[in-house]
Each structure stands twice: as structure tokens, then as C-alpha cells.
Design an enzyme around this catalytic site. Structure first.
Site, PDB file in Angstrom:
ATOM      1  N   SER A  37       0.804  -1.223   0.000  1.00  0.00           N
ATOM      2  CA  SER A  37       0.000   0.000   0.000  1.00  0.00           C
ATOM      3  C   SER A  37       0.837   1.273   0.000  1.00  0.00           C
ATOM      4  O   SER A  37       0.312   2.352  -0.266  1.00  0.00           O
ATOM      5  CB  SER A  37      -0.942   0.017   1.209  1.00  0.00           C
ATOM      6  N   LYS A  91       1.264   4.665   6.839  1.00  0.00           N
ATOM      7  CA  LYS A  91       0.749   5.545   5.791  1.00  0.00           C
ATOM      8  C   LYS A  91       1.516   6.859   5.826  1.00  0.00           C
ATOM      9  O   LYS A  91       2.351   7.097   6.685  1.00  0.00           O
ATOM     10  CB  LYS A  91      -0.747   5.836   5.988  1.00  0.00           C
TER      11      LYS A  91
END
Length: 215
Positions: A37, A91
Site C-alpha cells: 500500500s 501511511k
């Protein structure tokens, strides 16, 4: 004598392990990234080093904050324990408290200022580029053939003490578009470097060129 020596060694080993785990709990730690991701910044199967003193000093083995040491910045790669997902995620911070964030066709706008996308190039099925907005600049990628609905995001205002995070692999990331804003209290630290990298698609062979890569 031999028994006494053995007991001393066991005691010292125990205290050494306690010290190591205490340091990992409060000062710095490493994590394995299980997904793609954050590609191309972080590859699947990489060990990343996280500075746990970047933002908050916490009491060892707890989430209790002893002191605030700094503020998360736009562009920081952060590791946090998501209560929504009940798992640890990594993230990039895009929106700070008070920011107004929108996205159209994977193109970000922050406080009315559109991001620039430089050096676009094709890598397999992905299009990679340098995303630039003010002092924030990093690599990201999109997957044109996927065309998921999360390529667009209506304008949202980031609440106080919370942050909007996105994966660099924009079309393959469960981030604030799905889990909402991330409270500062959930953040474990600032991921600053790749310690080691192993390719799960090729028998976990080392990617030596990735060792020591700054994030």
C-alpha cells in the site's frame, strides 16, 4: 560455582531482554511491512525503522503520554495502531489539523492549492510520479486500469488532534478514505528508514539496493 555462574548469566540475559524491549517500546522499533500500500516508497516485505520519540514520549509498554516532543508534519510516513481496523498500519500524513483536503482523479488539493505531479513514468501497470505540494515531495503511484471510486474525495476538514493519511499506492491502500482521520494518540512514531528488504515473490531474496533507503 558453576550453578552460581549460570544463575548470574541468566539474570543478566533477563535484564538485557527487559532493556531491549523497553527501548523498543519507548524509543525506537522496527516493523515488517506486509503489503504494497506504500509502494513505491516502501515495498512489501521491508523492515522499517520507526523513531518513537519523534512526536511523543510514552510510558514503556503503555499508550500513556509523558510528554509531547514534536508535531507530525505533512509528508511524514507514520506507523499507527488503527482502532478502526484493529491493526497496525503505515501511511503518509497528507492533512494536518485544520487543513481542507480534496482529491479528484487521484490529484490532491490541499487548502485550495493543487499538488504538482512531476516525472510521470510507467512501471508495469502503474504510473509513478513525484507528488509535490509546498515542502512535501515524495514518490507515489496510481493504477489507471483499476479505476476505483476512491480516486475522488470530496473536500473534508481535518479535525483538531487528528490527521488525514494516504498510502503512496493510491489505488491500493486502505487509508483515511476508508478508516477516517487518525488521532494523534494512535500514532506510534515516524518511519524514517528501510533497514532491510526481502522480496516475497522471489523466495524472500534480499533487495540489497533497498537497504538503508531513507523514507
Amino acid at each position: 560455582m558453576a550453578v552460581q555462574l549460570s544463575n548470574v548469566l541468566k539474570s543478566r540475559a533477563l535484564w538485557f531482554l527487559v532493556l531491549v524491549f523497553t527501548l523498543r517500546s519507548s524509543l525506537g522499533d522496527w516493523y515488517i511491512v506486509p503489503s504494497g500500500s506504500m509502494q513505491p516508497s516502501i515495498e512489501e516485505g521491508e523492515y522499517i525503522f520507526v523513531n518513537k520519540l519523534a512526536y511523543t514520549l510514552k510510558f514503556p509498554f503503555t499508550s500513556h503520554a509523558l510528554a509531547q516532543l514534536g508535531n507530525p508534519q505533512r509528508g511524514d510516513v507514520v506507523v499507527f495502531n488503527s482502532k478502526v481496523e484493529n491493526e497496525r498500519l503505515v501511511k503518509r500524513i497528507i492533512g494536518l489539523p485544520g487543513d481542507v483536503i480534496a482529491m479528484s482523479g487521484d490529484h490532491l488539493t490541499i487548502n485550495g492549492q493543487p499538488a504538482k505531479y512531476l516525472d510521470l513514468h510507467q512501471v508495469g501497470d502503474a504510473v509513478q510520479a513525484r507528488e509535490q505540494l509546498g515542502q512535501m515531495e515524495h514518490m507515489m503511484q496510481v493504477l489507471p486500469r483499476v479505476n476505483p471510486p476512491q480516486q475522488n474525495m470530496r473536500a473534508v476538514t481535518v479535525p483538531a488532534d487528528q490527521y488525514l493519511v494516504l498510502g503512496d499506492n493510491r489505488d491500493n491502500s486502505k487509508d483515511s478514505r476508508f478508516i477516517g482521520f487518525v488521532p494523534r494518540s494512535e500514532m506510534l512514531g515516524h518511519a524514517i528508514r528501510v533497514l532491510a528488504s526481502f522480496d516475497p515473490d522471489h523466495y524472500f531474496m534480499p533487495r540489497f539496493q533497498r537497504f538503508g533507503t531513507a523514507l
